[in-house]
Write a protein that holds these residues in place. Sequence first.
Motif, PDB file in Angstrom:
ATOM      1  N   GLN A  15       0.751   3.958   1.517  1.00 12.29           N
ATOM      2  CA  GLN A  15       0.555   3.994   0.056  1.00 12.29           C
ATOM      3  C   GLN A  15      -0.884   4.401  -0.261  1.00 12.29           C
ATOM      4  O   GLN A  15      -1.654   3.651  -0.863  1.00 12.29           O
TER       5      GLN A  15
ATOM      6  N   ALA B 180      -1.944   4.407  -3.988  1.00 13.20           N
ATOM      7  CA  ALA B 180      -2.147   3.038  -4.480  1.00 13.20           C
ATOM      8  C   ALA B 180      -3.474   2.479  -3.973  1.00 13.20           C
ATOM      9  O   ALA B 180      -4.160   1.733  -4.685  1.00 13.20           O
TER      10      ALA B 180
ATOM     11  N   GLN C 285      -6.717   1.155  -6.216  1.00 14.22           N
ATOM     12  CA  GLN C 285      -7.400  -0.127  -6.078  1.00 14.22           C
ATOM     13  C   GLN C 285      -8.918   0.061  -6.107  1.00 14.22           C
ATOM     14  O   GLN C 285      -9.639  -0.779  -6.643  1.00 14.22           O
TER      15      GLN C 285
END
Length: 286
Positions: A202, A205, A209
Amino acid sequence: MASSLRIQTLGSLLITLDAQPVEGFDSRKAVALLVYLACTGHAHPREPLAEMLWEERAQAQALANLRVALTSLRQQVGEFVEISRESVAMASDTGWWLDVAEFERRLDAGSADDLAAALDLYQGDFLAGFYVDSRAFEDWMLLERERLRLSALEAHDRLIGHALEGGDTSAGIARASQLLQMDPLREKTYRQLMQLLALSGQREAALAQYETCRRLLAEELGVEPTPETVSLYQQLRSGEAITVAPQPGVRAAVAAVGANPYKGLRAFQESDAPDFFGRETLTARL
């Protein structure tokens, strides 16, 4: 059959006797007294207890108020509290249970299972929402709350390290997300979560973050991410493979001396020496 008293303080306070809530205390200060006795775990002279809970009163009135609170404890949980003319304590030979004591016992045990069990007990901050009109008790409560919260954060951190080292990305992602709910400005945890997300495929993702981390640090603290966090972000953007540094512990020490230095029953040769270099460190760790 002996009675069982349970005192849950991590999150909303709940006191039960034989699985039934105890709600008949004459005042919140009587409840505070029971919690204080259980958490401190030793006998206290009457005078300091009275001064702590009724600091605004003259000593005679404070001691009289303490007597009323002790009467309430006798009525509600009598066998679990030892009361003498001089001091008060929890009875040591009765079946009472305190979540803080079990939480700390599990932390001290230190295995991954024990750490997870400790965090299952941590349902929220110590005595969340509980208040009594006593500055001394409030000061003690706030110090305990912060101490236990830091212990919970550290336990989460150690479990994330276990997950990274063992390649358990799903457990690590869940644990890191929980930790960031408790402490949204914990930059180290953002790096760990970025690694875990990248290792699980991921990458987008993981990059998101970083942006969350950068924004919160700027808004809340007025600072930029550390070079270590920026470097990880750049690695992710460039598509470089993410490697996980060994966590401190036995596995790291084993890696330092070779995967399998044992050569069977044949005599050791000089060529075997590199496999055993540094074994003093491994022995010390073990």
